[in-house]
Design a protein around this motif. Structure first.
Motif, PDB file in Angstrom:
ATOM      1  N   PHE A 124     -17.550 -22.686 134.656  1.00 31.33           N
ATOM      2  CA  PHE A 124     -17.723 -24.116 134.427  1.00 31.33           C
ATOM      3  C   PHE A 124     -16.393 -24.874 134.330  1.00 31.33           C
ATOM      4  CE2 PHE A 124     -21.398 -21.902 132.586  1.00 31.33           C
ATOM      5  CZ  PHE A 124     -22.392 -22.432 133.411  1.00 31.33           C
ATOM      6  N   VAL A 125     -15.277 -24.125 134.371  1.00 36.74           N
ATOM      7  CA  VAL A 125     -13.970 -24.786 134.371  1.00 36.74           C
ATOM      8  C   VAL A 125     -13.851 -25.686 135.603  1.00 36.74           C
ATOM      9  CG1 VAL A 125     -11.478 -24.438 134.534  1.00 36.74           C
ATOM     10  CG2 VAL A 125     -12.845 -22.986 133.032  1.00 36.74           C
ATOM     11  N   GLY A 126     -14.368 -25.188 136.733  1.00 35.26           N
ATOM     12  CA  GLY A 126     -14.338 -25.991 137.955  1.00 35.26           C
ATOM     13  C   GLY A 126     -15.081 -27.303 137.783  1.00 35.26           C
ATOM     14  N   GLY A 127     -16.252 -27.243 137.138  1.00 35.79           N
ATOM     15  CA  GLY A 127     -17.020 -28.460 136.892  1.00 35.79           C
ATOM     16  C   GLY A 127     -16.280 -29.417 135.982  1.00 35.79           C
ATOM     17  N   ILE A 128     -15.620 -28.871 134.953  1.00 35.15           N
ATOM     18  CA  ILE A 128     -14.842 -29.708 134.030  1.00 35.15           C
ATOM     19  C   ILE A 128     -13.696 -30.399 134.767  1.00 35.15           C
ATOM     20  CG2 ILE A 128     -13.349 -29.653 131.986  1.00 35.15           C
ATOM     21  CD1 ILE A 128     -15.068 -27.288 130.999  1.00 35.15           C
ATOM     22  N   LEU A 129     -13.129 -29.693 135.755  1.00 26.52           N
ATOM     23  CA  LEU A 129     -12.010 -30.256 136.529  1.00 26.52           C
ATOM     24  C   LEU A 129     -12.484 -31.146 137.686  1.00 26.52           C
ATOM     25  CD1 LEU A 129      -9.684 -27.106 136.677  1.00 26.52           C
ATOM     26  CD2 LEU A 129      -9.442 -29.123 135.213  1.00 26.52           C
TER      27      LEU A 129
END
Length: 350
Positions: A124-129
């Motif tokens: 979910f880091v990608g979604g946060i970014l």
């Protein structure tokens, strides 16, 4: 070397081509982690190792060998790396050099819980970014988060004697994030793998030093009260005896009690050859495993079926059978006791 845009397009194309396998893979990893936390022992380890074997074979073949976009030499070399990791995990199902666990207490338990939380955040880091879902880095179908998860299991393992497998994981986890993944492609998620890789490297070096530092000499100035925790009933232990002809007999031991700084009481519920051996050849070795160490105790013993200590052991066996035994059909009675005078003692790292 690919540009940043080209690299991310390879990831996106791969994720789209295998959908929804990445979500199934994530769910499987959650399930096997939960199973490890609530189901201890050999079965949980076999399931986790079989799952990691399958995942690494999939990554080696599908992501590296069959995915287009990466240079061919890179695909071949890294595909071979992950197939080698899969092979070593598969061999360990039989050899059992690794024993994964959900730690019972201490820093390992806290680290395991924090590590699992980090693994759940990984995709979910990608979604946060602000990245689209097709660019997300998913555990179970992509190499970096899968390697990070395996390293977490290694760091918190009860036993990790597979140094080659440990090394191959570190080859992937330590150099690539700071040199390639993060600065060139901005894969900030892989910072999680890098952190676990650095911690794993510390343990890898520590294990090598500890292995070289194992003492082959026995201590003669013995105070077992300094190690009284190893005599808990849940600690795995075996007792080795030998007949007059030198035939060795090894049996598991559960009921072991420290009664003085150099004396141990072992309760006999099911002994046969062990009892005969002790009565004919009193020299024995007791080995207890605890916290990645083996405590070896050598000494002379006698077998008794009377006296105060015997009476205490009889009452203790009855109390245990009444309150703790899971199978009430098995009668647990103390037939006798072994009193062991310890005159040799050493600790070995596993």
């Amino acid at each position: 070397m690919l540009s940043k845009i080209e690299w991310w397009e390879v990831i996106a194309t791969y994720n789209e081509s295998i959908f929804p396998l990445q979500w199934i893979g994530l769910l499987v990893m959650v399930c096997i982690t939960g199973y490890l936390m609530f189901e201890k022992g050999k079965k949980a380890n076999i399931i986790i190792k079989a799952t990691l074997l399958t995942i690494n074979v999939f990554i080696g073949i599908r992501f590296f060998f069959l995915s287009e976009g990466f240079p061919l030499p890179l695909r071949i070399s890294q595909g071979i790396l992950f197939l080698s990791i899969a092979l070593l995990i598969g061999l360990d199902i039989k050899n059992n050099k690794l024993q994964f666990q959900f730690p019972k207490k201490g820093w390992k338990r806290a680290f395991f819980v924090i590590g699992i939380m980090m693994m759940m955040i990984y995709p979910f880091v990608g979604g946060i970014l602000g990245k689209e879902m097709r660019y997300w880095i998913m555990p179970g179908t992509l190499p970096c988060p899968t390697t990070a998860y395996t390293l977490l299991l290694f760091i918190t393992a009860k036993r990790r004697n597979n140094k080659l497998l440990f090394f191959l994981l570190l080859v992937w986890a330590v150099p690539f994030p700071p040199l390639v993944q993060i600065p060139k492609y901005h894969v900030y998620e892989d910072g999680i793998m890098f952190i676990l890789g650095l911690i794993g490297l510390v343990f890898f070096i520590k294990d090598i030093i500890a292995k070289k530092g194992n003492s082959e000499t026995w201590e003669n100035n013995i105070n077992l009260k300094l190690h009284k925790e190893i005599f808990e009933i849940k600690k795995d232990a075996v007792l080795a005896t030998a007949s007059n002809e030198g035939i060795v007999n090894i049996v598991p031991i559960h009921s072991k009690h420290l009664i003085a700084i150099d004396k141990i009481l072992i309760s006999d519920q099911f002994m046969d050859k062990t009892k005969r051996n002790v009565m004919n050849n009193p020299y024995v070795t007791l080995s207890i495993m605890d916290n990645e160490k083996i405590y070896k105790l050598g000494g002379k013993c006698i077998y008794k079926t009377s006296g105060f200590l015997y009476a205490m052991a009889v009452r203790g066996a009855k109390k245990y059978a009444k309150n703790n035994a899971t199978n009430k059909n098995i009668k647990i009675n103390c037939k006798g006791i072994i009193l062991m005078k310890v005159n040799k003692f050493r600790i070995e790292n596993i």
